[in-house]
Design an enzyme around this catalytic site. Structure first.
Site, mmCIF file in Angstrom:
data_model
loop_
_atom_site.group_PDB
_atom_site.id
_atom_site.type_symbol
_atom_site.label_atom_id
_atom_site.label_comp_id
_atom_site.label_asym_id
_atom_site.label_seq_id
_atom_site.Cartn_x
_atom_site.Cartn_y
_atom_site.Cartn_z
ATOM 1 N N THR A 10 38.328 32.351 7.134
ATOM 2 C CA THR A 10 36.868 32.142 7.202
ATOM 3 C C THR A 10 36.383 31.883 8.629
ATOM 4 N N GLY A 11 37.306 31.694 9.564
ATOM 5 C CA GLY A 11 36.931 31.371 10.947
ATOM 6 C C GLY A 11 36.551 32.618 11.736
ATOM 7 N N ASP A 56 46.074 25.020 1.682
ATOM 8 C CA ASP A 56 45.726 24.172 2.826
ATOM 9 C C ASP A 56 46.998 24.009 3.664
ATOM 10 N N LEU A 57 46.851 24.043 4.981
ATOM 11 C CA LEU A 57 48.035 23.936 5.860
ATOM 12 C C LEU A 57 48.797 22.632 5.655
ATOM 13 N N LEU A 78 46.255 31.397 11.832
ATOM 14 C CA LEU A 78 45.076 31.099 12.653
ATOM 15 C C LEU A 78 44.413 29.778 12.266
ATOM 16 N N ALA A 80 43.415 26.009 11.862
ATOM 17 C CA ALA A 80 43.610 24.807 12.686
ATOM 18 C C ALA A 80 42.337 23.977 12.661
ATOM 19 N N SER A 123 47.197 28.223 22.399
ATOM 20 C CA SER A 123 45.940 28.091 23.139
ATOM 21 C C SER A 123 46.156 27.757 24.612
ATOM 22 N N GLU A 125 44.498 25.703 26.026
ATOM 23 C CA GLU A 125 44.336 24.240 26.142
ATOM 24 C C GLU A 125 45.680 23.557 26.401
ATOM 25 N N TYR A 147 44.145 17.822 20.552
ATOM 26 C CA TYR A 147 44.212 19.246 20.171
ATOM 27 C C TYR A 147 45.254 19.977 21.021
ATOM 28 N N ARG A 182 31.149 32.821 16.544
ATOM 29 C CA ARG A 182 31.720 31.583 17.055
ATOM 30 C C ARG A 182 31.043 30.389 16.375
HETATM 31 P P1 NAP Z 1 37.712 28.514 13.749
HETATM 32 O O1 NAP Z 1 36.561 29.458 13.739
HETATM 33 O O2 NAP Z 1 37.470 27.068 13.925
HETATM 34 O O3 NAP Z 1 38.500 28.740 12.368
HETATM 35 C C1 NAP Z 1 39.473 27.840 11.933
HETATM 36 C C2 NAP Z 1 39.940 28.254 10.559
HETATM 37 O O4 NAP Z 1 40.964 27.360 10.123
HETATM 38 C C3 NAP Z 1 38.853 28.221 9.471
HETATM 39 O O5 NAP Z 1 39.032 29.328 8.619
HETATM 40 C C4 NAP Z 1 39.153 26.930 8.729
HETATM 41 O O6 NAP Z 1 38.737 26.942 7.380
HETATM 42 C C5 NAP Z 1 40.671 26.958 8.782
HETATM 43 N N1 NAP Z 1 41.291 25.654 8.530
HETATM 44 C C6 NAP Z 1 41.049 24.490 9.173
HETATM 45 N N2 NAP Z 1 41.823 23.513 8.666
HETATM 46 C C7 NAP Z 1 42.560 24.061 7.669
HETATM 47 C C8 NAP Z 1 43.524 23.576 6.779
HETATM 48 N N3 NAP Z 1 43.900 22.285 6.784
HETATM 49 N N4 NAP Z 1 44.092 24.438 5.902
HETATM 50 C C9 NAP Z 1 43.719 25.729 5.864
HETATM 51 N N5 NAP Z 1 42.786 26.254 6.676
HETATM 52 C C10 NAP Z 1 42.211 25.430 7.577
HETATM 53 O O7 NAP Z 1 38.779 28.946 14.868
HETATM 54 P P2 NAP Z 1 38.909 30.341 15.675
HETATM 55 O O8 NAP Z 1 38.071 30.264 16.883
HETATM 56 O O9 NAP Z 1 38.786 31.466 14.719
HETATM 57 O O10 NAP Z 1 40.409 30.223 16.188
HETATM 58 C C11 NAP Z 1 41.506 30.669 15.392
HETATM 59 C C12 NAP Z 1 42.776 29.983 15.845
HETATM 60 O O11 NAP Z 1 43.006 30.273 17.213
HETATM 61 C C13 NAP Z 1 42.742 28.462 15.759
HETATM 62 O O12 NAP Z 1 44.048 28.035 15.463
HETATM 63 C C14 NAP Z 1 42.373 28.021 17.162
HETATM 64 O O13 NAP Z 1 42.837 26.720 17.410
HETATM 65 C C15 NAP Z 1 43.107 29.072 17.982
HETATM 66 N N6 NAP Z 1 42.530 29.393 19.281
HETATM 67 C C16 NAP Z 1 41.223 29.725 19.396
HETATM 68 C C17 NAP Z 1 40.718 30.098 20.629
HETATM 69 C C18 NAP Z 1 39.278 30.488 20.789
HETATM 70 O O14 NAP Z 1 38.803 30.517 21.938
HETATM 71 N N7 NAP Z 1 38.579 30.829 19.725
HETATM 72 C C19 NAP Z 1 41.574 30.126 21.750
HETATM 73 C C20 NAP Z 1 42.913 29.799 21.583
HETATM 74 C C21 NAP Z 1 43.394 29.453 20.338
HETATM 75 P P3 NAP Z 1 37.330 26.301 6.894
HETATM 76 O O15 NAP Z 1 36.326 27.433 6.992
HETATM 77 O O16 NAP Z 1 37.626 25.900 5.498
HETATM 78 O O17 NAP Z 1 37.005 25.165 7.811
HETATM 79 O O1 G4F Z 2 33.372 25.593 23.934
HETATM 80 P P1 G4F Z 2 34.249 24.416 24.033
HETATM 81 O O2 G4F Z 2 34.084 23.343 23.010
HETATM 82 O O3 G4F Z 2 35.721 25.007 24.031
HETATM 83 P P2 G4F Z 2 37.123 24.455 24.587
HETATM 84 O O4 G4F Z 2 37.165 22.975 24.617
HETATM 85 O O5 G4F Z 2 37.406 25.175 25.859
HETATM 86 O O6 G4F Z 2 38.124 24.936 23.433
HETATM 87 C C1 G4F Z 2 38.058 26.250 22.889
HETATM 88 O O7 G4F Z 2 38.925 27.090 23.605
HETATM 89 C C2 G4F Z 2 40.322 26.754 23.493
HETATM 90 C C3 G4F Z 2 41.094 27.758 24.354
HETATM 91 O O8 G4F Z 2 41.144 27.317 25.668
HETATM 92 C C4 G4F Z 2 40.717 26.823 22.044
HETATM 93 F F1 G4F Z 2 42.030 26.587 21.920
HETATM 94 C C5 G4F Z 2 39.902 25.837 21.250
HETATM 95 O O9 G4F Z 2 40.251 25.945 19.861
HETATM 96 C C6 G4F Z 2 38.431 26.172 21.412
HETATM 97 O O10 G4F Z 2 38.199 27.421 20.805
HETATM 98 O O11 G4F Z 2 34.096 23.735 25.469
HETATM 99 C C7 G4F Z 2 34.198 24.479 26.657
HETATM 100 C C8 G4F Z 2 33.777 23.638 27.838
HETATM 101 C C9 G4F Z 2 34.435 22.263 27.961
HETATM 102 O O12 G4F Z 2 34.789 22.073 29.289
HETATM 103 C C10 G4F Z 2 33.330 21.276 27.577
HETATM 104 O O13 G4F Z 2 33.436 20.002 28.224
HETATM 105 O O14 G4F Z 2 32.364 23.376 27.723
HETATM 106 C C11 G4F Z 2 32.121 22.030 28.097
HETATM 107 N N1 G4F Z 2 30.860 21.603 27.489
HETATM 108 C C12 G4F Z 2 29.768 21.172 28.182
HETATM 109 N N2 G4F Z 2 28.790 20.817 27.342
HETATM 110 C C13 G4F Z 2 30.580 21.523 26.188
HETATM 111 C C14 G4F Z 2 29.278 21.043 26.083
HETATM 112 N N3 G4F Z 2 31.305 21.863 25.103
HETATM 113 C C15 G4F Z 2 30.724 21.711 23.885
HETATM 114 N N4 G4F Z 2 31.422 22.071 22.795
HETATM 115 N N5 G4F Z 2 29.446 21.217 23.741
HETATM 116 C C16 G4F Z 2 28.687 20.855 24.817
HETATM 117 O O15 G4F Z 2 27.554 20.413 24.663
#
Ligand code: NAP
Ligand code: G4F
Length: 321
Positions: A10-11, A56-57, A78, A80, A123, A125, A147, A182
């Site tokens: 769903t993400g 659920d994970l 995916l 988390a 990630s 991160e 995280y 997003r």
């Molecule tokens: P997201 O939109 O937050 O989606 C997270 C998904 O995980 C949702 O489908 C959520 O389901 C599901 N989930 C959360 N907790 C769960 C649980 N306990 N059991 C089963 N499902 C669960 O994240 P995304 O941006 O698509 O990212 C996908 C993956 O890549 C994540 O692991 C994230 O940490 C990692 N990642 C993301 C980025 C990025 O920039 N987007 C970068 C690096 C790594 P619900 O809808 O039920 O909440």
């Molecule tokens: O968009 P963010 O919340 O993403 P962040 O923390 O970089 O994490 C995302 O990317 C990771 C990969 O590097 C993933 F693993 C993780 O799951 C997620 O998808 O924040 C980005 C930046 C940060 O530096 C934060 O301090 O934006 C800055 N920021 C400034 N104002 C803010 C805000 N972030 C959020 N969320 N909201 C604010 O108002």
């Protein structure tokens, strides 16, 4: 017909990956946790083509049953607790899902279908307070949040299952990737949603935290292809997926407001509520290995991404107005 099981369906990424695999002719299974409200916005357009499995994970029984039901050739983990800011508010839950949840999923695969190819969503991160720039597969980790620390565990347990059990497990170290799907709490979507609301007279200001942090932002649609490519290789490995460009939050804000003819300085207010206990100041990935070994490279530029997201939010809000 190849079969894939996706957790986190769903993400943002789950929805793009499901689309990508359906287009390749896969039978797609999606692990979905029970929710009291509807949360299928990202996958509504393809939900009739997906086989959903409840789980659920944190519940390994449900994961074993999911792997049994799907009998998958490929598993994409995916799911988390993916929001960094909340990981300080829910550190134990984050560890249970984002760290130990990976072992639960790996165990389910090892017990039921050990020859399935496994992808772990790692990630950038994990690089946190970066020890070198740009960051590549050999850069040491220095996570800066519950995280980041959880993802580091998930990464290493994935490597360990490869080395201990000879499983085909890959860890994709993905830098930030965004899209119109997003989550609204992440900074990019928070900005583009606010820009659209301000433009349409629905909001007056945008409150943000640190505007100086730098991120290597790509388009989610490009990044799911890299996940798939990793699982098509004969040898499992770990890859950095990034654009090789970095931009400040301020640059994102400037382009987004400019696109609708507004000056960001008239609307953005800095609010200490959105600063984090520890910040990741600079992320910049080196995707050379992915380019050389997978033939992968990003298609959508930073500016195209910002504009795509702004236009999508304007359109969505105009339709609901
Ligand atoms: P997201 O939109 O937050 O989606 C997270 C998904 O995980 C949702 O489908 C959520 O389901 C599901 N989930 C959360 N907790 C769960 C649980 N306990 N059991 C089963 N499902 C669960 O994240 P995304 O941006 O698509 O990212 C996908 C993956 O890549 C994540 O692991 C994230 O940490 C990692 N990642 C993301 C980025 C990025 O920039 N987007 C970068 C690096 C790594 P619900 O809808 O039920 O909440
Ligand atoms: O968009 P963010 O919340 O993403 P962040 O923390 O970089 O994490 C995302 O990317 C990771 C990969 O590097 C993933 F693993 C993780 O799951 C997620 O998808 O924040 C980005 C930046 C940060 O530096 C934060 O301090 O934006 C800055 N920021 C400034 N104002 C803010 C805000 N972030 C959020 N969320 N909201 C604010 O108002």
């Amino acid at each position: 017909m190849k079969k894939a099981l996706i957790t986190g369906i769903t993400g943002q990424d789950g929805s793009y990956l499901a689309e990508f695999l359906l287009n390749k002719g896969y039978q797609v299974y999606g692990l979905k946790r029970r929710s009291a409200t509807v949360n299928n916005e990202n996958i509504r357009h393809i939900q009739d083509k997906i086989q959903f499995v409840s789980g659920d994970l944190q519940d390994v029984t449900s994961l074993i049953n999911a792997v049994k039901a799907a009998d998958p050739d490929e598993v994409y983990n995916l799911a988390a607790q993916s929001f960094v800011a909340d990981s300080w508010l829910q550190p134990i839950f984050t560890g249970q899902v984002t760290a130990l949840g990976v072992t639960n999923m790996l165990e389910a695969v090892r017990i039921v279908k050990p020859d399935a190819h496994f992808y772990q969503a790692s990630s950038s991160e994990m690089f946190g307070k970066v020890l070198e720039t740009p960051q590549n597969e050999l850069t040491p980790f220095y996570p800066r949040s519950p995280y980041g620390a959880s993802k580091m565990y998930g990464h290493w347990i994935t490597v360990n299952y490869r080395e201990s059990f000879n499983m085909h497990t890959c860890s994709g170290i993905l830098f930030n990737h965004e899209s119109p799907r997003r989550g609204i709490e992440f900074v990019t979507r928070k900005i583009t949603d606010a820009v659209a609301r301000i433009k349409l007279g629905l909001q007056d200001e945008l409150r943000l935290g640190n505007l100086d942090a730098k991120r290597d932002w790509g388009f989610a649609g490009d990044y799911v292809k890299a996940m798939w490519l990793m699982l098509q290789q004969n040898d499992p490995d770990d890859y950095v997926i990034a654009t090789g460009e970095t931009h400040t939050i301020k640059e994102f804000v400037e382009i987004a407001f400019k696109h609708v003819g507004l000056d960001w300085q008239d609307y953005v207010v800095q609010d200490s509520k959105f600063f984090r206990p520890a910040e990741v100041d600079l992320l910049l990935g080196d995707p050379a290995k992915a380019k050389n070994k997978l033939g992968w490279q990003p298609e959508v530029t930073f500016e195209q991404l910002v504009i795509m997201m702004v236009e999508s939010d304007v359109k969505r809000l105009e339709n609901t107005k």
